[in-house]
Enzyme design. Structure first.
Site, PDB file in Angstrom:
ATOM      1  N   LYS A 153       0.833  -1.187   0.000  1.00  0.00           N
ATOM      2  CA  LYS A 153       0.000   0.000   0.000  1.00  0.00           C
ATOM      3  C   LYS A 153       0.876   1.249   0.000  1.00  0.00           C
ATOM      4  O   LYS A 153       2.026   1.146   0.409  1.00  0.00           O
ATOM      5  CB  LYS A 153      -0.962  -0.023   1.180  1.00  0.00           C
ATOM      6  CG  LYS A 153      -0.316   0.291   2.540  1.00  0.00           C
ATOM      7  CD  LYS A 153      -1.324   0.272   3.634  1.00  0.00           C
ATOM      8  CE  LYS A 153      -1.841   1.650   3.919  1.00  0.00           C
ATOM      9  NZ  LYS A 153      -1.336   2.257   5.155  1.00  0.00           N
ATOM     10  N   HIS A 183      -0.742  -5.678   5.768  1.00  0.00           N
ATOM     11  CA  HIS A 183       0.069  -6.436   6.734  1.00  0.00           C
ATOM     12  C   HIS A 183      -0.747  -6.913   7.936  1.00  0.00           C
ATOM     13  O   HIS A 183      -0.340  -7.835   8.623  1.00  0.00           O
ATOM     14  CB  HIS A 183       1.320  -5.647   7.158  1.00  0.00           C
ATOM     15  CG  HIS A 183       1.068  -4.556   8.150  1.00  0.00           C
ATOM     16  ND1 HIS A 183       0.605  -3.322   7.794  1.00  0.00           N
ATOM     17  CD2 HIS A 183       1.215  -4.511   9.500  1.00  0.00           C
ATOM     18  CE1 HIS A 183       0.482  -2.575   8.877  1.00  0.00           C
ATOM     19  NE2 HIS A 183       0.845  -3.264   9.922  1.00  0.00           N
ATOM     20  N   LYS A 187      -0.878 -10.790  10.659  1.00  0.00           N
ATOM     21  CA  LYS A 187      -0.769 -10.842  12.118  1.00  0.00           C
ATOM     22  C   LYS A 187      -1.422 -12.124  12.623  1.00  0.00           C
ATOM     23  O   LYS A 187      -2.533 -12.471  12.212  1.00  0.00           O
ATOM     24  CB  LYS A 187      -1.444  -9.618  12.758  1.00  0.00           C
ATOM     25  CG  LYS A 187      -0.679  -8.314  12.492  1.00  0.00           C
ATOM     26  CD  LYS A 187      -1.327  -7.152  13.203  1.00  0.00           C
ATOM     27  CE  LYS A 187      -0.748  -5.837  12.734  1.00  0.00           C
ATOM     28  NZ  LYS A 187       0.335  -5.302  13.528  1.00  0.00           N
ATOM     29  N   GLU A 221      -3.221   4.013  18.158  1.00  0.00           N
ATOM     30  CA  GLU A 221      -1.756   4.120  18.150  1.00  0.00           C
ATOM     31  C   GLU A 221      -1.340   5.278  19.044  1.00  0.00           C
ATOM     32  O   GLU A 221      -2.044   6.288  19.121  1.00  0.00           O
ATOM     33  CB  GLU A 221      -1.264   4.421  16.742  1.00  0.00           C
ATOM     34  CG  GLU A 221      -1.600   3.343  15.735  1.00  0.00           C
ATOM     35  CD  GLU A 221      -0.976   3.670  14.391  1.00  0.00           C
ATOM     36  OE1 GLU A 221       0.160   3.241  14.157  1.00  0.00           O
ATOM     37  OE2 GLU A 221      -1.613   4.380  13.602  1.00  0.00           O
ATOM     38  N   ASP A 240      -5.605   5.887   5.178  1.00  0.00           N
ATOM     39  CA  ASP A 240      -4.414   5.174   5.644  1.00  0.00           C
ATOM     40  C   ASP A 240      -4.766   3.917   6.441  1.00  0.00           C
ATOM     41  O   ASP A 240      -4.046   2.926   6.389  1.00  0.00           O
ATOM     42  CB  ASP A 240      -3.574   6.131   6.517  1.00  0.00           C
ATOM     43  CG  ASP A 240      -2.270   5.508   6.985  1.00  0.00           C
ATOM     44  OD1 ASP A 240      -1.532   4.986   6.135  1.00  0.00           O
ATOM     45  OD2 ASP A 240      -1.980   5.546   8.202  1.00  0.00           O
ATOM     46  N   HIS A 245      -6.881  -1.722   6.791  1.00  0.00           N
ATOM     47  CA  HIS A 245      -6.815  -2.579   7.980  1.00  0.00           C
ATOM     48  C   HIS A 245      -8.168  -2.740   8.681  1.00  0.00           C
ATOM     49  O   HIS A 245      -8.577  -3.855   9.011  1.00  0.00           O
ATOM     50  CB  HIS A 245      -5.800  -2.024   8.982  1.00  0.00           C
ATOM     51  CG  HIS A 245      -4.454  -1.722   8.373  1.00  0.00           C
ATOM     52  ND1 HIS A 245      -3.892  -2.497   7.384  1.00  0.00           N
ATOM     53  CD2 HIS A 245      -3.565  -0.732   8.604  1.00  0.00           C
ATOM     54  CE1 HIS A 245      -2.718  -1.991   7.049  1.00  0.00           C
ATOM     55  NE2 HIS A 245      -2.492  -0.916   7.767  1.00  0.00           N
TER      56      HIS A 245
END
Ligand code: BG6
Length: 499
Positions: A153, A183, A187, A221, A240, A245
């Protein structure tokens, strides 16, 4: 994922002979990709003879390249780099200096790849180079049937730019050769969601609107934009994080049981969820979404500047950027399973803690016979980061000899995955799993073009409505859980964030 015997059969026929990494001196390569490849090699999981070839603009000698990789490994490997494993890994490494605008560069690549017919091309470059690199690879005759193209990405900034990139990719590689990375899918805890849902009989009969009141997905975060201001300011949290995600997590929670773990089975179910997302447009954005930017505050125990004051590049500190660093929204999956069950999504930078979790909030009992106690509805919390835990909150009787009623307390059944598997090597990097899946030619953990484009379509509608309705950018102090509007968004429906 296919069974191991299936995988072994397939891997023999398709084992790649080279991995060519574009963007070989970049941040992702150094922080994630070389360490992941090294750890795979050290665990004996890389195919014999598979070369790892870095390609980037810098003029690097082979030794300097190896040194650069070694430094990256030293920085990442807590337990130190094993010299024997390093010697083996270093022998795979080679470097070509490469400029995507120069046709001769592709001839140099072709010479380096002579004899290779199953190359993994990994694009860890700016998206502006995806087109020239794919076209050049094809023109140089390197897009063999056995080769694979891995792309990072951001794949586009909206549906249109995403389609343009996907068209360029499709011109050189068929869809079953393209591995689009998210990604989060690498996980461990995200994959465990599939196990939790489909390897247990307990949850599936309850996994629907009748038993589930609402779902919350939070990816919080503590970091700010960390030197990525120029990129980030052009994207913001919606593009983003939510487009990829958070929507991936939502799809895995909401999808129907796939027929198998084969790529098409799983990805088709995820696409159906994305297609069922109710568009949020027009004035709905004011009711269903909140966007905000962090002001100065305290994060991770230290004073931090506002987003505007962190600005780098041409903007410089004090910019009046309108980019959101926080988004909260209420989504609906309009299908039989989920009609009427809201999915609340929330993500932001500079929040009080780094944590990603999915909360499945079950409904209250229809009638309580325990007049002396407030019943707390059952809740399943799947914590993905920083630790992997699963907790199921249940009501229990508080031990006592009281009569005329029972006192009840909510308690949790807890499953700490890091504790249960403490003998296993500490958490793997998500990219180890993803690289291994590319090597085994298995696309289950990669994003299909249709999935990606459907997600962009949904996100674009929100973005457009924000602009058209001139939705105000709220502000939140760094180190807080976002603006007041994020609480109002959920509380208005009688719910509250499970912090
Ligand atoms: C990336 C985003 O995709 O994911 C970053 O571009 C974000 O802005 C990162 O920080 C979060 O990933 P993780 O694995 O740290 O949760």
């Amino acid at each position: 994922m296919p069974s191991s015997s299936h995988r072994a059969r397939r891997s023999k026929a398709t084992a790649p002979d080279a991995l060519m990494l574009f963007g070989a001196t970049g941040d992702l390569a150094l922080r994630m990709l070389y360490p992941s490849l090294y750890f795979l090699d050290a665990s004996d999981l890389l195919p014999d003879g598979m070369r790892v070839i870095g390609a980037a603009r810098s003029d690097l000698e082979q030794d300097a390249f190896r040194q650069m990789v070694r430094h990256a490994l030293d920085a990442r490997a807590d337990g130190g780099v094993s010299e024997a494993a390093w010697a083996r890994f270093a022998a795979r490494l080679a470097y070509v200096s490469f400029d995507a605008s120069q046709p001769e560069s592709f001839q140099a690549l072709a010479r380096t790849l002579e004899g290779a017919s199953r190359t993994i091309f990994y694009l860890s470059t700016s998206p502006g180079l995806f087109g020239p690199i794919c076209t050049g690879i094809k023109a140089a005759g390197l897009a063999h049937a056995g080769s694979r193209m891995v792309v990072e990405k951001p794949i586009g900034r909206d549906l249109k730019s995403c389609q343009a990139i996907n068209d360029v990719l499709a011109d050189a590689f068929s869809e079953d050769r393209i591995f689009r990375v998210d990604h989060y899918l690498g996980k461990e805890a995200v994959q465990n969601l599939l196990a939790l849902r489909f390897a247990n009989t307990l949850f599936e009969p309850l996994w629907n609107k009748s038993a589930i009141d609402h779902v919350q997905i939070t990816v919080a975060e503590t970091v700010g934009v960390e030197g990525r201001w120029d990129y980030y300011d052009n994207y913001g949290a919606l593009r983003d994080m939510v487009q990829n995600h958070l929507l991936q997590l939502l799809s895995l929670v909401a999808m129907e049981p796939p027929a198998s773990l084969e790529p098409d089975s799983v990805r088709n179910e995820k696409i159906k969820v994305l297609q069922s997302l109710r568009p949020i447009h027009g004035r709905d954005v004011e009711r269903c979404t909140v966007r905000a930017q962090y002001a100065a505050g305290v994060a991770d125990g230290r004073a931090v500047p506002s987003y505007a004051d962190e600005a780098g590049g041409a903007a410089g500190p004090g910019t009046s950027s309108q980019t959101e660093t926080f988004v909260a929204l209420m989504a609906h999956v309009d299908n039989w399973r989920w009609a009427g069950t809201p999915f609340y999504l929330r993500t932001g930078k500079r929040l009080p803690e780094r944590s990603s979790e999915i909360v499945i909030q079950f409904r209250e009992v229809p009638h309580s016979i325990f007049s002396g106690s407030d019943l707390v509805a059952n809740r399943l919390t799947i914590r993905l980061q920083p630790e992997e835990d699963i907790a199921l909150t249940l009501m229990n009787k508080t031990p006592s000899l009281e009569h005329g009623g029972m006192e009840l307390t909510p308690l949790s059944l807890n499953l700490s995955l890091s504790h249960a598997f403490k003998d296993k090597r500490p958490r793997r990097i998500a990219y180890e799993r993803l690289l291994l899946e590319v090597i085994h030619d298995n696309q289950t953990l990669f994003v299909h073009r249709d999935e990606q484009e459907t997600a962009w379509r949904w996100v674009d509608a929100i973005r457009t409505a924000w602009d058209r309705q001139a939705v105000k950018l709220a502000s939140y102090g760094a180190g807080t859980w976002g603006p007041a509007g994020a609480f109002a968004l959920i509380e208005r429906h009688g719910h509250s964030w499970a912090d």
